[in-house]
Design a protein around this motif. Sequence first.
Motif, PDB file in Angstrom:
ATOM      1  N   GLU A  65      -3.645  -2.081 -12.992  1.00 13.36           N
ATOM      2  CA  GLU A  65      -3.954  -0.665 -12.807  1.00 13.36           C
ATOM      3  C   GLU A  65      -3.751   0.126 -14.105  1.00 13.36           C
ATOM      4  O   GLU A  65      -4.427   1.125 -14.347  1.00 13.36           O
ATOM      5  N   THR A  66      -2.829  -0.331 -14.937  1.00 18.70           N
ATOM      6  CA  THR A  66      -2.499   0.383 -16.170  1.00 18.70           C
ATOM      7  C   THR A  66      -3.497   0.097 -17.301  1.00 18.70           C
ATOM      8  O   THR A  66      -3.466   0.769 -18.330  1.00 18.70           O
ATOM      9  N   SER A  67      -4.366  -0.887 -17.117  1.00 23.37           N
ATOM     10  CA  SER A  67      -5.307  -1.271 -18.176  1.00 23.37           C
ATOM     11  C   SER A  67      -6.587  -0.439 -18.053  1.00 23.37           C
ATOM     12  O   SER A  67      -7.618  -0.903 -17.563  1.00 23.37           O
ATOM     13  N   VAL A 104      -9.820  -7.367  -7.730  1.00 26.88           N
ATOM     14  CA  VAL A 104      -8.470  -7.013  -7.291  1.00 26.88           C
ATOM     15  C   VAL A 104      -7.786  -6.226  -8.396  1.00 26.88           C
ATOM     16  O   VAL A 104      -7.659  -6.701  -9.528  1.00 26.88           O
ATOM     17  N   GLU A 105      -7.359  -5.024  -8.066  1.00 28.17           N
ATOM     18  CA  GLU A 105      -6.632  -4.177  -9.002  1.00 28.17           C
ATOM     19  C   GLU A 105      -5.171  -4.114  -8.556  1.00 28.17           C
ATOM     20  O   GLU A 105      -4.880  -3.785  -7.403  1.00 28.17           O
ATOM     21  N   VAL A 106      -4.266  -4.430  -9.468  1.00 25.02           N
ATOM     22  CA  VAL A 106      -2.857  -4.590  -9.122  1.00 25.02           C
ATOM     23  C   VAL A 106      -2.003  -3.561  -9.859  1.00 25.02           C
ATOM     24  O   VAL A 106      -2.242  -3.273 -11.031  1.00 25.02           O
ATOM     25  N   SER A 117      -3.672  -2.070  -5.669  1.00 28.44           N
ATOM     26  CA  SER A 117      -4.211  -0.722  -5.653  1.00 28.44           C
ATOM     27  C   SER A 117      -5.582  -0.688  -4.989  1.00 28.44           C
ATOM     28  O   SER A 117      -5.955   0.274  -4.334  1.00 28.44           O
ATOM     29  N   ARG A 118      -6.322  -1.792  -5.207  1.00 29.79           N
ATOM     30  CA  ARG A 118      -7.671  -1.847  -4.650  1.00 29.79           C
ATOM     31  C   ARG A 118      -8.125  -3.287  -4.581  1.00 29.79           C
ATOM     32  O   ARG A 118      -7.898  -4.072  -5.499  1.00 29.79           O
TER      33      ARG A 118
END
Length: 224
Positions: A65-67, A104-106, A117-118
């Motif tokens: 998520e931070t990228s 997949v967003e982590v 996250s998603r």
Amino acid sequence: MKLYENVVIGNFLYGLGFAVRSCLGDSPGIPTMVNLLQQSPADTSLADVLLTFPGIVRLIEFKMETSKKGIKKEEERVQRLFKALENEGNPSLIEVSRKVHWYVEVGIGAEKEVVISRVASYLDAFLEDSGLAPKALEDLIKLTAQEAVEDTSDERDCARDYLQFVRKALKGKNAIGGGGLVLIMDNDGGVNFVRIQSLTDLNLSLSSFQQRALQRDLTPSYGF
């Protein structure tokens, strides 16, 4: 402390192995193929992880998520792929994509746990309200394991055509390739590895693979 993408992927695969075994119960094991493509030449045109089970195929792209830069780049890749699929004029490929290809967003939750996250089909990853359950990494592991054991639709032939299309659509200017190792364990627990020169070899029957390997052995090598 920063959570790295490869740590998340490694734990996903590790947990998936236990989850599949749990879903099988007393049933015998199933042939499973796990290809970690992250940071390999195939990563640029496919995704981070390619999973193959008797009934299903899953191609999964993981993003932190931070990228923000990485997520923006992935959104551009989704647009390229969707446009290529539309130009192909083959609606069945789009249908296969939404079954096989996932995003997949982590991130890290309020309680500092690893959360999703998603999670969405790759083509729909950046549409509004595209996020689907599950919301935790362990839920995604459980869902994938259940599908691997219970789904016997055998989508592998359709998935193979789709994966070939994705490689052509997203490979860019540079040619790609990547080999690997196949782990073989006998009834006595002995472990052996067989080297493959290309991931496409995994689609071959045993006899075809042996014939291709023999031809390669007979081909003169001019390397150093």
